[in-house]
Design a protein around this motif. Structure first.
Motif, PDB file in Angstrom:
ATOM      1  N   VAL A 197       7.978  -2.900  -8.431  1.00  0.00           N
ATOM      2  CA  VAL A 197       6.698  -2.482  -8.460  1.00  0.00           C
ATOM      3  C   VAL A 197       7.158  -1.161  -8.847  1.00  0.00           C
ATOM      4  O   VAL A 197       8.008  -0.173  -8.270  1.00  0.00           O
ATOM      5  N   ILE A 213       5.676   2.885  -9.178  1.00  0.00           N
ATOM      6  CA  ILE A 213       5.037   4.222  -8.588  1.00  0.00           C
ATOM      7  C   ILE A 213       5.161   5.351  -9.452  1.00  0.00           C
ATOM      8  O   ILE A 213       6.202   5.837 -10.082  1.00  0.00           O
ATOM      9  N   LYS A 226       1.470   8.794  -3.532  1.00  0.00           N
ATOM     10  CA  LYS A 226       1.316   7.533  -4.194  1.00  0.00           C
ATOM     11  C   LYS A 226       2.233   6.382  -3.630  1.00  0.00           C
ATOM     12  O   LYS A 226       1.771   5.219  -3.495  1.00  0.00           O
ATOM     13  N   TRP A 241       0.671   2.953  -1.701  1.00  0.00           N
ATOM     14  CA  TRP A 241       0.815   1.758  -2.294  1.00  0.00           C
ATOM     15  C   TRP A 241       1.283   0.943  -0.824  1.00  0.00           C
ATOM     16  O   TRP A 241       0.680  -0.377  -0.907  1.00  0.00           O
ATOM     17  N   ASP A 267      -1.887   0.304   1.052  1.00  0.00           N
ATOM     18  CA  ASP A 267      -3.022  -0.793   0.403  1.00  0.00           C
ATOM     19  C   ASP A 267      -2.356  -2.100   0.057  1.00  0.00           C
ATOM     20  O   ASP A 267      -3.147  -3.106  -0.348  1.00  0.00           O
ATOM     21  N   ASN A 268      -1.221  -2.426   0.342  1.00  0.00           N
ATOM     22  CA  ASN A 268      -0.556  -3.596   0.120  1.00  0.00           C
ATOM     23  C   ASN A 268       0.136  -4.133   1.362  1.00  0.00           C
ATOM     24  O   ASN A 268       1.372  -4.691   1.045  1.00  0.00           O
TER      25      ASN A 268
END
Length: 279
Positions: free
Chosen positions: A2, A4, A17, A21, A24-25
Motif C-alpha cells: 500500500v 502513501i 497521510k 490511511w 480510514d482503513n
C-alpha cells in the motif's frame, strides 16, 4: 503493498497521510506486516510522527536508509541515526552511495536479538549451524572483497558527508534568488542531511536538463515514474492522480552534482549554466 504519498518539502513519507490511511482503513490494519519509510536523498523522514502512528496500531517499522547512512533526526529531543529507530534498518553500498562499495552490497541492522538470529540465517541459505536448514533463505552474504573495500573507505565517510554539506550550502546560497529554482528544504540542521543527492525543483525541467547535458554537466531524474504508476504494480489498481505530490516530484525535480570531490570552480560552472538558462 500500500503506497502513501510524500511530503512536498522533504520528498519523504507524509506522516499525516500515513495516519489518515490507518484511521480510514481499520479492517486492513491487521494485514499490515510493516511500515517502510524511506529516508530519501540523505534526509530522514519524520520518524517521530511515524513511530507514534505505528506504535498506536502495533505495526513494526523497517527503515529504508539506503541513501542515508550517517544522516540523523531528532526524536523526543534526542538525536538519532537513520536506521537505528525501527525494528530493522537497511543500508545500501551501491557504488553511488555516500559509502559505496566496489560493486553491489548492503547491510541490515537491528537491536532485536531474535531478528538478528533470523536475519543471519536468511543471508546464509537459512542454515545454522552449517548444513542444517531451519528455513529457506538465500545467498545474501557480503563478499569479503566488498567488505575490505568498505572498511578502507569507512574512516573517510564523515569527511565526505561534510564536503557534501558544504557543497549543498554553497548551491543554496548561489541559487536562492532564482525564482524558477527551489533548492532542497531542510527539515533539521544541515549537519543531519548527508546529501546523497542534491535535488532541485525547477520550472521547465526537461529544458534545463538539455542545457546542462549540452554543457557536459551530469544530471539525473530521481525518479521519473512513481511506484503507483509502474507497470509492475498495475494489478494494485492505482491510477494517475492518486498520489499528486509523488507525481509532481517526478515531473519537476532534477539532481545536479554534489559529490565530495566537487571543486568550487566546478560548482560555479554548474551554477553559471543554471543561471544562464533562467536568465
Amino acid at each position: 503493498p500500500v503506497f502513501i504519498d510524500i511530503d512536498k518539502r522533504s520528498y519523504n513519507l507524509d506522516a499525516e497521510k500515513l495516519s489518515t490511511w490507518f484511521h480510514d482503513n481499520p479492517a486492513q490494519v491487521g494485514n499490515v506486516k510493516a511500515c517502510i519509510p524511506v529516508h530519501l536523498y540523505g534526509q530522514c523522514a519524520d520518524m517521530e510522527a511515524i513511530v507514534r502512528i505505528c506504535s498506536e496500531f502495533g505495526v513494526p517499522i523497517i527503515e529504508d536508509a539506503a541513501q542515508a547512512i550517517g544522516s540523523r533526526m531528532e526524536i523526543d529531543g534526542a538525536v538519532r541515526s537513520a536506521g537505528s529507530v525501527g525494528a530493522i534498518g537497511c543500508y545500501s553500498f551501491f557504488p553511488s552511495k555516500n559509502l559505496g562499495g566496489l560493486g553491489d552490497g548492503g547491510m541490515v541492522v537491528t537491536s532485536d536479538e531474535e531478528l538478528a538470529i533470523k536475519l543471519r540465517k536468511l543471508k546464509n541459505h537459512g542454515s545454522h549451524p552449517k548444513y542444517y536448514h531451519q528455513m529457506v533463505g538465500g545467498n545474501f552474504r557480503l563478499d569479503a572483497i566488498q567488505a575490505a573495500g568498505l572498511l578502507a573507505k569507512l574512516p573517510h565517510l564523515q569527511g565526505w558527508h561534510e564536503a557534501r554539506q558544504s557543497n549543498a550550502d554553497y548551491y543554496d546560497q548561489c541559487l536562492a534568488d532564482i525564482a524558477s529554482v527551489q533548492t532542497p528544504s531542510l527539515c533539521w540542521d544541515r549537519s543531519h542531511h548527508i546529501y546523497n543527492q542534491y535535488v532541485l525543483r525547477v520550472e521547465d525541467r526537461d529544458g534545463l536538463r538539455t542545457a546542462l547535458s549540452d554543457a557536459n554537466i551530469g544530471n539525473e531524474i530521481y525518479y521519473p515514474v512513481p511506484f503507483h504508476l509502474q507497470d509492475c504494480f498495475k494489478s494494485l489498481g492505482y491510477s494517475q492522480g492518486d498520489f499528486p505530490q509523488s507525481e509532481a516530484a517526478a515531473l519537476e525535480t532534477v539532481a545536479v552534482p554534489i559529490y565530495p570531490e566537487l571543486t568550487r570552480e566546478m560548482q560555479d560552472y554548474v551554477i553559471e549554466k543554471i543561471r544562464e538558462y533562467y536568465a
